[in-house]
Design an enzyme around this catalytic site. Sequence first.
Site, PDB file in Angstrom:
ATOM      1  N   ASP A  50       3.087  12.425  16.788  1.00 46.79           N
ATOM      2  CA  ASP A  50       3.434  12.787  15.220  1.00 46.79           C
ATOM      3  C   ASP A  50       1.777  13.034  14.522  1.00 46.79           C
ATOM      4  O   ASP A  50       1.552  12.462  13.306  1.00 46.79           O
ATOM      5  CB  ASP A  50       4.218  11.595  14.240  1.00 46.79           C
ATOM      6  CG  ASP A  50       4.332  11.975  13.067  1.00 46.79           C
ATOM      7  OD1 ASP A  50       5.063  13.408  12.742  1.00 46.79           O
ATOM      8  OD2 ASP A  50       5.102  11.230  12.416  1.00 46.79           O
ATOM      9  N   GLN A  88       5.360   2.783   1.777  1.00 44.84           N
ATOM     10  CA  GLN A  88       5.956   2.776   2.517  1.00 44.84           C
ATOM     11  C   GLN A  88       6.460   3.638   3.619  1.00 44.84           C
ATOM     12  O   GLN A  88       6.351   5.230   3.161  1.00 44.84           O
ATOM     13  CB  GLN A  88       7.098   2.230   1.552  1.00 44.84           C
ATOM     14  CG  GLN A  88       8.342   2.533   2.059  1.00 44.84           C
ATOM     15  CD  GLN A  88       9.735   1.333   2.030  1.00 44.84           C
ATOM     16  OE1 GLN A  88       8.698   0.750   2.055  1.00 44.84           O
ATOM     17  NE2 GLN A  88      10.125   1.133   4.041  1.00 44.84           N
ATOM     18  N   GLY A  89       6.537   3.369   4.650  1.00 47.06           N
ATOM     19  CA  GLY A  89       6.652   4.117   5.983  1.00 47.06           C
ATOM     20  C   GLY A  89       7.973   4.700   6.655  1.00 47.06           C
ATOM     21  O   GLY A  89       8.260   3.739   6.252  1.00 47.06           O
ATOM     22  N   ALA A  90       8.413   5.496   7.637  1.00 55.90           N
ATOM     23  CA  ALA A  90       9.160   5.331   8.535  1.00 55.90           C
ATOM     24  C   ALA A  90       9.549   4.100   9.688  1.00 55.90           C
ATOM     25  O   ALA A  90      10.546   3.532   9.232  1.00 55.90           O
ATOM     26  CB  ALA A  90       9.358   6.445   9.255  1.00 55.90           C
ATOM     27  N   PHE A  91       7.863   3.807   9.221  1.00 53.22           N
ATOM     28  CA  PHE A  91       8.678   2.350  10.191  1.00 53.22           C
ATOM     29  C   PHE A  91       8.755   1.316   9.205  1.00 53.22           C
ATOM     30  O   PHE A  91       9.695   0.065   9.730  1.00 53.22           O
ATOM     31  CB  PHE A  91       7.049   2.326  10.570  1.00 53.22           C
ATOM     32  CG  PHE A  91       7.125   0.852  11.288  1.00 53.22           C
ATOM     33  CD1 PHE A  91       7.073   1.570  12.920  1.00 53.22           C
ATOM     34  CD2 PHE A  91       6.584  -0.432  11.416  1.00 53.22           C
ATOM     35  CE1 PHE A  91       7.223   0.177  13.824  1.00 53.22           C
ATOM     36  CE2 PHE A  91       5.905  -1.110  12.514  1.00 53.22           C
ATOM     37  CZ  PHE A  91       6.504  -0.716  13.627  1.00 53.22           C
ATOM     38  N   GLY A  92       8.370   1.640   8.463  1.00 53.42           N
ATOM     39  CA  GLY A  92       8.586   0.073   7.515  1.00 53.42           C
ATOM     40  C   GLY A  92       7.504  -0.250   5.972  1.00 53.42           C
ATOM     41  O   GLY A  92       6.329   1.351   6.238  1.00 53.42           O
ATOM     42  N   LYS A 116       1.532  -4.128   8.986  1.00 55.41           N
ATOM     43  CA  LYS A 116       3.221  -3.021   8.473  1.00 55.41           C
ATOM     44  C   LYS A 116       3.989  -4.251   9.051  1.00 55.41           C
ATOM     45  O   LYS A 116       4.133  -4.800  10.299  1.00 55.41           O
ATOM     46  CB  LYS A 116       3.313  -2.083   9.552  1.00 55.41           C
ATOM     47  CG  LYS A 116       3.031  -0.699   9.423  1.00 55.41           C
ATOM     48  CD  LYS A 116       2.847   0.149  10.742  1.00 55.41           C
ATOM     49  CE  LYS A 116       2.656   1.251   9.300  1.00 55.41           C
ATOM     50  NZ  LYS A 116       2.178   2.726  10.830  1.00 55.41           N
ATOM     51  N   VAL A 121       4.139  -1.021   4.310  1.00 54.98           N
ATOM     52  CA  VAL A 121       2.567  -1.527   4.768  1.00 54.98           C
ATOM     53  C   VAL A 121       1.972  -2.305   3.406  1.00 54.98           C
ATOM     54  O   VAL A 121       1.376  -2.237   2.682  1.00 54.98           O
ATOM     55  CB  VAL A 121       2.082  -0.463   4.987  1.00 54.98           C
ATOM     56  CG1 VAL A 121      -0.445  -0.392   5.565  1.00 54.98           C
ATOM     57  CG2 VAL A 121       2.810   0.250   6.686  1.00 54.98           C
ATOM     58  N   ILE A 175       0.815  -1.088  -0.119  1.00 56.05           N
ATOM     59  CA  ILE A 175       0.115   0.359  -0.162  1.00 56.05           C
ATOM     60  C   ILE A 175       1.145   1.006   0.002  1.00 56.05           C
ATOM     61  O   ILE A 175       0.981   2.199  -0.760  1.00 56.05           O
ATOM     62  CB  ILE A 175      -1.080  -0.260   1.060  1.00 56.05           C
ATOM     63  CG1 ILE A 175      -1.891  -0.576   1.680  1.00 56.05           C
ATOM     64  CG2 ILE A 175      -1.497   1.094   1.369  1.00 56.05           C
ATOM     65  CD1 ILE A 175      -2.507  -0.429   2.802  1.00 56.05           C
TER      66      ILE A 175
HETATM   67  N1  LIG Z   1      -4.250   0.884   8.654  1.00 48.78           N
HETATM   68  C1  LIG Z   1      -4.146   0.950   7.548  1.00 48.78           C
HETATM   69  N2  LIG Z   1      -4.974   1.622   6.382  1.00 48.78           N
HETATM   70  C2  LIG Z   1      -5.083   1.012   5.265  1.00 48.78           C
HETATM   71  N3  LIG Z   1      -3.767   1.931   4.638  1.00 48.78           N
HETATM   72  C3  LIG Z   1      -2.916   1.772   5.807  1.00 48.78           C
HETATM   73  C4  LIG Z   1      -3.348   1.875   7.584  1.00 48.78           C
HETATM   74  N4  LIG Z   1      -1.383   2.125   7.294  1.00 48.78           N
HETATM   75  C5  LIG Z   1      -0.673   2.715   6.763  1.00 48.78           C
HETATM   76  N5  LIG Z   1      -1.843   2.427   5.610  1.00 48.78           N
HETATM   77  C6  LIG Z   1      -1.415   3.868   4.561  1.00 48.78           C
HETATM   78  O1  LIG Z   1      -0.399   2.963   4.069  1.00 48.78           O
HETATM   79  C7  LIG Z   1       1.337   3.545   3.663  1.00 48.78           C
HETATM   80  C8  LIG Z   1       2.953   3.928   4.558  1.00 48.78           C
HETATM   81  O2  LIG Z   1       2.012   3.532   6.082  1.00 48.78           O
HETATM   82  P1  LIG Z   1       2.864   4.690   6.946  1.00 48.78           P
HETATM   83  O3  LIG Z   1       1.735   4.814   8.771  1.00 48.78           O
HETATM   84  O4  LIG Z   1       3.741   3.242   7.741  1.00 48.78           O
HETATM   85  O5  LIG Z   1       3.593   5.590   6.475  1.00 48.78           O
HETATM   86  P2  LIG Z   1       3.402   7.212   6.607  1.00 48.78           P
HETATM   87  O6  LIG Z   1       1.925   7.659   7.468  1.00 48.78           O
HETATM   88  O7  LIG Z   1       2.619   7.158   5.256  1.00 48.78           O
HETATM   89  O8  LIG Z   1       4.544   7.940   6.873  1.00 48.78           O
HETATM   90  P3  LIG Z   1       5.834   7.757   8.065  1.00 48.78           P
HETATM   91  O9  LIG Z   1       5.691   6.989   8.903  1.00 48.78           O
HETATM   92  O10 LIG Z   1       6.673   8.767   7.743  1.00 48.78           O
HETATM   93  O11 LIG Z   1       4.517   8.881   9.084  1.00 48.78           O
HETATM   94  C9  LIG Z   1       0.281   4.663   3.830  1.00 48.78           C
HETATM   95  O12 LIG Z   1       0.274   5.633   2.422  1.00 48.78           O
HETATM   96  C10 LIG Z   1      -0.758   4.682   4.728  1.00 48.78           C
HETATM   97  O13 LIG Z   1      -2.042   5.367   4.212  1.00 48.78           O
END
Ligand SMILES: Nc1ncnc2c1ncn2[C@@H]1O[C@H](COP(=O)(O)OP(=O)(O)OP(=O)(O)O)[C@@H](O)[C@H]1O
Length: 433
Positions: A239, A123-127, A143, A129, A121
């Site tokens: 955050d 990529q966030g800072a955590f890894g 995630k 998704v 879906i």
């Molecule tokens: N529970 C969820 N349902 C649907 N999409 C999700 C869910 N969690 C995360 N995502 C999507 O996955 C992607 C990565 O999310 P993640 O929260 O890891 O990073 P982020 O919030 O985009 O960035 P950062 O980690 O820098 O805050 C984003 O596009 C987010 O919208």
Amino acid sequence: MKDLSSWGLIIGVTIGVVIGVLLAVGALFCIRFRKKHAQIRFSSSRRASTIPMRVNGVDSSSVLSDSTMDQESPKHPETEADGSSFWIEGTKRKNLVSVSGIPKYFYKDLQKATRNFTTLIGQGAFGPVYKAQMPTGETVAVKVLATNSKQGEKEFQTEVLLLGRLHHRNLVNLVGYCAEKGQHILIYVYMTNGSLASHLYSEEHEALRWDLRVNIALDVARGLEYLHDGAVPPVVHRDIKSANILLDHSMRARVADFGLSREEMVSHQASNIRGTLGYLDPEYVSSRSFTKKSDVYSFGVLLFELIAARNPQQGLMEYVELATINAEGRVGWEEIADPRLDGVFDISELNDVAALAYKCINRLSKKRPSMRVVVQALSQILKTSHRKHHSRRWLPITVEEESLDIELSEHQSSVSGHQREESIDSVSDLPDV
Ligand SMILES: Nc1ncnc2c1ncn2[C@@H]1O[C@H](COP(=O)(O)OP(=O)(O)OP(=O)(O)O)[C@@H](O)[C@H]1O
């Protein structure tokens, strides 16, 4: 002779009674000892599996500004008596519940559900998704913690422990995890409509209607209010930003990524500062101490983002400061309204939301309202808007107006169904800037 035999009978009966009593006492003692032993064993195993970090935030939550009814996120219809969901039955690791009560899953089952981790879906800072389709047909977000991240290990432990105890309908609740083969994976409720940021900034989505924006603001405020005032001990998000607000199928908003402490989020310009540039409380930057009021600051920035659809990292706050020269923080905010709204909003409502946002971003944290007060103010704004729509019903209206009105009142009633009477009348009752 007769005397002798009756004496023998008496002595025999007495000995029999004494032995009987002794046996009964012995049996009683045995039963009590076994019971006590079992109790000690039970309580010590409970001690071993319960980390006394916090009691469940829901059970222990204090009365919040809106109704505490239905405060928890909607329970899945197939929820077990112990509160752990079994909607991924067959996938969930049998007889294994984590220390935090969050169900643990097999890696191989998650591998299957994500088609070998190909359903990315984002990529966030955590890894990364992934979207996962569970055997029951349920969709979840998986995630995967970046394995090369040392900090990720900590986040994983922190998040599982913390999230296991936090449940609210405006939080993206953790529904499972996997710790196997050196992998650490978090499983969340899937949010069909993605992030608020994508709706504000991507042309792929239609512009968000004004009433939806105010409802989203209230949802986020409630999620934060729960973290600040409902969770025991309180949780500071650290955050809050539009990328961390996720929307479900009916555009209800939930706060994501709470309980994370990512080193990757550290600003490269100011070492040891956590959070995202553009949303950072200036007081936190100078004092290095992050408080609930720092979340309130970030929430204020988010409110301005909802009004103007401008990215805080691309000059939103400068834009806001320019607008305050004439508006003095109370009126004239319509100048900064998102052009995609096409002027379709109630000016006084927009000014109320902006005035509230302006109070949230006060440079002095003690002058910012608490999230509880913010929830009350936004509920009041929505209530007034709802009342206005109802009174308009008595005037002749067009068919289009009527269908919009019905749609709004349906959405509002689902929102206001769990609101309690507010104690403040308008945004101007908030602490003065
Ligand atoms: N529970 C969820 N349902 C649907 N999409 C999700 C869910 N969690 C995360 N995502 C999507 O996955 C992607 C990565 O999310 P993640 O929260 O890891 O990073 P982020 O919030 O985009 O960035 P950062 O980690 O820098 O805050 C984003 O596009 C987010 O919208």
